[in-house]
Design a protein around this motif. Structure first.
Motif, short mmCIF file in Angstrom:
data_model
loop_
_atom_site.label_atom_id
_atom_site.label_comp_id
_atom_site.label_asym_id
_atom_site.label_seq_id
_atom_site.Cartn_x
_atom_site.Cartn_y
_atom_site.Cartn_z
N ARG A 1 64.18 60.38 -40.39
CA ARG A 1 65.54 60.19 -39.89
C ARG A 1 65.92 61.31 -38.92
NH1 ARG A 1 69.50 59.46 -44.56
NH2 ARG A 1 68.27 57.61 -44.83
N LEU A 2 65.58 62.56 -39.29
CA LEU A 2 65.89 63.70 -38.43
C LEU A 2 65.07 63.66 -37.14
CD1 LEU A 2 67.40 66.37 -37.97
CD2 LEU A 2 65.55 67.52 -39.20
N LEU A 3 63.79 63.34 -37.27
CA LEU A 3 62.95 63.24 -36.08
C LEU A 3 63.43 62.13 -35.14
CD1 LEU A 3 59.45 63.81 -37.70
CD2 LEU A 3 60.83 65.46 -36.42
N ALA A 4 63.86 61.01 -35.73
CA ALA A 4 64.40 59.91 -34.91
C ALA A 4 65.67 60.37 -34.20
CB ALA A 4 64.67 58.69 -35.79
N TYR A 5 66.51 61.14 -34.89
CA TYR A 5 67.73 61.65 -34.26
C TYR A 5 67.40 62.57 -33.10
CZ TYR A 5 72.08 63.98 -33.33
OH TYR A 5 73.18 64.49 -32.68
N TRP A 6 66.43 63.47 -33.31
CA TRP A 6 66.05 64.38 -32.23
C TRP A 6 65.55 63.61 -31.02
CZ3 TRP A 6 62.94 68.40 -35.55
CH2 TRP A 6 63.84 69.26 -36.18
N CYS A 7 64.73 62.59 -31.25
CA CYS A 7 64.23 61.77 -30.12
C CYS A 7 65.38 61.08 -29.41
CB CYS A 7 63.21 60.75 -30.62
SG CYS A 7 61.66 61.48 -31.18
N TRP A 8 66.31 60.51 -30.18
CA TRP A 8 67.47 59.86 -29.58
C TRP A 8 68.30 60.87 -28.79
CZ3 TRP A 8 72.73 60.58 -30.26
CH2 TRP A 8 73.55 59.62 -29.66
N LEU A 9 68.51 62.06 -29.35
CA LEU A 9 69.31 63.09 -28.67
C LEU A 9 68.64 63.53 -27.37
CD1 LEU A 9 71.83 64.87 -28.70
CD2 LEU A 9 70.52 66.55 -30.02
N ILE A 10 67.34 63.70 -27.39
CA ILE A 10 66.62 64.09 -26.16
C ILE A 10 66.80 63.00 -25.09
CG2 ILE A 10 64.30 64.41 -25.18
CD1 ILE A 10 63.63 65.90 -27.84
N LYS A 11 66.71 61.73 -25.50
CA LYS A 11 66.93 60.62 -24.56
C LYS A 11 68.34 60.68 -23.97
CE LYS A 11 68.13 56.73 -25.96
NZ LYS A 11 68.90 55.57 -26.06
N GLY B 1 81.25 56.17 -30.66
CA GLY B 1 80.92 56.58 -32.02
C GLY B 1 79.45 56.56 -32.38
N GLU B 2 78.59 56.25 -31.43
CA GLU B 2 77.16 56.16 -31.73
C GLU B 2 76.60 57.51 -32.20
OE1 GLU B 2 73.37 54.60 -32.23
OE2 GLU B 2 75.30 53.60 -32.00
N MET B 3 76.92 58.58 -31.50
CA MET B 3 76.42 59.90 -31.89
C MET B 3 76.96 60.29 -33.26
SD MET B 3 76.64 63.59 -29.93
CE MET B 3 75.63 63.10 -28.55
N ASP B 4 78.22 60.04 -33.49
CA ASP B 4 78.84 60.37 -34.77
C ASP B 4 78.16 59.62 -35.91
OD1 ASP B 4 80.75 61.50 -36.55
OD2 ASP B 4 81.93 59.66 -36.42
N ARG B 5 77.88 58.34 -35.72
CA ARG B 5 77.21 57.55 -36.75
C ARG B 5 75.81 58.10 -37.05
NH1 ARG B 5 79.93 53.50 -34.17
NH2 ARG B 5 78.23 52.98 -32.76
N ARG B 6 75.11 58.45 -36.00
CA ARG B 6 73.75 58.97 -36.19
C ARG B 6 73.75 60.31 -36.92
NH1 ARG B 6 69.48 56.65 -33.05
NH2 ARG B 6 70.21 54.84 -31.89
N VAL B 7 74.70 61.18 -36.59
CA VAL B 7 74.79 62.47 -37.28
C VAL B 7 75.20 62.26 -38.74
CG1 VAL B 7 76.02 64.67 -37.39
CG2 VAL B 7 75.23 63.81 -35.20
#
Length: 164
Positions: A66-76, A152-158
């Motif tokens: 989940r954390l790795l997926a968030y990092w990939c999404w954040l980099i994108k 709210g996409e970033m908020d939901r992911r965090v």
């Protein structure tokens, strides 16, 4: 309260991250500098121990898919925002439509809220000005940047990072 085994594991994990970060960022392998690096890592560990970090369960952010997926999404998102800001800055008309928005963080704990605030600031064109009790004040360079945050996409992911 955490078990002694969990505390020991947490100390070793943090020490491993500190040593790895120091070695990667310094790039020095001379004995004196390695000794100073080891001293700084141990001093940091002692300060963190004295702060009671290992005694409390404030937010157990573990390395997970989940954390790795968030990092990939954040980099994108950082790359997308960088291109959008470059387009605005390089346009001769300089189409800036700065916005000030207020958001509510869904993450229940302070660490999740700080991750949200820092993720906003890491994304070019947006800057978290204030975070107080889960309320964020944000400056966005463009209306599109403000709209993206208000979706709210970033908020939901965090918020998902803190779920068990």
């Amino acid at each position: 309260m955490k078990s002694p085994a969990a505390i020991s594991r947490g100390v070793l994990v943090l020490l491993g991250f500190l040593v790895a970060a120091w070695l990667l960022w310094s790039g020095h392998t001379e004995p004196l500098l390695l000794g100073l690096g080891a001293f700084s890592c141990l001093a940091t560990l002692i300060v963190v121990w004295r702060m009671g970090y290992f005694d409390r369960e404030i937010f157990a952010l573990t390395i997970s898919l989940r954390l790795l997926a968030y990092w990939c999404w954040l980099i994108k998102e950082i790359v997308k925002s960088s291109l959008a800001v470059a387009k605005v800055v390089l346009d001769p008309r300089l189409p800036i439509s700065a916005r000030y928005i207020e958001l509510k963080a869904s993450a229940p704990g302070p660490i999740g809220q700080v991750i949200f605030a820092n993720s906003i600031t890491l994304t070019p064109g947006t800057l978290t000005l204030d975070l107080y009790h889960g309320e964020l004040k944000v400056h966005a360079l463009t209306q599109q940047g403000a709209d993206d945050l208000m979706s709210g996409e970033m908020d939901r992911r965090v918020a998902k990072l803190g779920e068990r």
